[in-house]
Design an enzyme around this catalytic site. Sequence first.
Site, PDB file in Angstrom:
ATOM      1  N   GLU A 249       0.888  -1.171   0.000  1.00 41.61           N
ATOM      2  CA  GLU A 249       0.000   0.000   0.000  1.00 41.61           C
ATOM      3  C   GLU A 249       0.925   1.219   0.000  1.00 41.61           C
ATOM      4  OE1 GLU A 249      -1.706   3.199   1.802  1.00 41.61           O
ATOM      5  OE2 GLU A 249      -2.187   1.726   3.362  1.00 41.61           O
ATOM      6  N   GLU A 381       2.074  14.437  -2.803  1.00 40.68           N
ATOM      7  CA  GLU A 381       1.361  14.246  -1.536  1.00 40.68           C
ATOM      8  C   GLU A 381       1.952  15.218  -0.499  1.00 40.68           C
ATOM      9  OE1 GLU A 381       2.240  10.312   0.033  1.00 40.68           O
ATOM     10  OE2 GLU A 381       0.127  10.022   0.499  1.00 40.68           O
TER      11      GLU A 381
HETATM   12  C1  SIN Z   1      -6.422   4.227   6.647  1.00 39.43           C
HETATM   13  O1  SIN Z   1      -6.314   3.009   6.803  1.00 39.43           O
HETATM   14  O2  SIN Z   1      -7.490   4.785   6.824  1.00 39.43           O
HETATM   15  C2  SIN Z   1      -5.249   5.085   6.236  1.00 39.43           C
HETATM   16  C3  SIN Z   1      -4.064   4.309   5.908  1.00 39.43           C
HETATM   17  C4  SIN Z   1      -2.899   5.090   5.393  1.00 39.43           C
HETATM   18  O3  SIN Z   1      -2.765   6.276   5.549  1.00 39.43           O
HETATM   19  O4  SIN Z   1      -2.027   4.432   4.817  1.00 39.43           O
END
Ligand code: SIN
Length: 477
Positions: A249, A381
Amino acid sequence: MDKLDKLNYINGEWVGKDEQKFEIINPANGEVIGTMPEGTEDDVNKAIDAAHKALPAWRDLTAEERAGYLETVYDLMMENEDELATIMTLENGKPMKESRAEVHYAASFFKWFAGEARRIYGKTIPGKAKNHRIQVVHQPVGVVAAITPWNFPAAMITRKMGPALAAGCTFLVKPPKETPLTSIKLIEYCEQAGIPKGVVNHIVSPDEVFSNTIKDSTKVRKLTFTGSTEVGTLLMKQSAEHIKNVSFELGGQAPLIVMDDADLEKAVQGAMDSKFRNAGQTCIASNRYYVQSGIHDQFVDRITDEVKKLKVGNGLEEGIDIGPLINKEGYEKVEKHVDDAVDKGAKVVVGGKGGERDGGYYYEPTILTDVTDDMICMNQETFGPLIPIRKIESDEEGVRLANDTRYGLAGYFFTESVTRGTKIYEAMDYGIIGWNHGAPSAAQAPFGGMKESGIGREGGHEGIEEYLETKYISLGL
Ligand code: SIN
């Protein structure tokens, strides 16, 4: 709270020497809140061996037994909500109300995946002859290594550990040096729950020590990571060496589009929810705002009213909405994005400044208008409390700008029209879409990104599939 001096956890033992210790700093005031030993290559190898040795027995438990362990850890997290939340605020800086919410969110992954452990179904496929059958079963991928970030010190671990343990995998985690005290608490709960030794292991080591050791290991069959696209790219290359399974992720650059038929209150609430969690330091934080001209001025006025109410300060104090940024580097990034935009002609509606205060780095929640596409904040970002707003004229323009990025994690839009909204979500290249909603995260949903925002999904039924191999049996009768 007293200073916390903790150790790493390898093969059911608490380990680490005094000379390896580093300090953990409270980002709200620069105070030392605890120490941990820095893990070595030898420690990582010991953890891999322990997880490898523990694998057969853990894998062979019934789903019900593994689920039982996860449910006990869930209960321990709930019983110790205040203690865990306080540690999280101390080392991450997020306000106490958000830390409490994260304890619930993090624990929900254990509860959800305890259920999923019981639903690892196989299937039977018609054979190619009368005396032939095909059966499909799912088995754990094996030893899993996880690298987790500081922005959600508990949830980003449980989202990986929950499905890994539920699937029958064993686990070693390297949390970041900023927030290892929260993760070590989770490990204490695993120990209290009676999870057998070697099944979970925790080593805070320098990033490259951990990743190089994992790269060389043939025992580790999966690497799961949450962090930047740059690091994810490197880890993916390293994982190629022994063809490791990966789930990543990675970075986001979330657009938020407000169409002129949007419900103004829903749009403002959604923008606030998606922006200010953890002072804007989330991968799914809305980062760039495209607002149609018919609603632009009303949206700016209403969100300005809301942003002015936000209270910035030490997350341990009552009523705080926005804590410090994690460190000076994080602060400087926000400052750079705002200064660049202002230099290029953006107008500051509210905020626009920050600084060091009592040893912490704080930035005021900021709204910019008259923003243009060449500004850094519209292309990178920010990971901070900044709302840069650009006017758009049409749905097509909003979608085109939203998709004009190498990222594809989360995107948000606001419209009351089902026809318009359906066309917009179908056209948006994002793994997570918030339609009239700014808080999409949930244990039961398949969280993850498209394009360079990642590979694989965490949460939902998809979340456990990431930790399972598929095997088929060609059976002759
Ligand atoms: C989330 O799980 O809501 C955010 C996760 C992230 O910022 O990687």
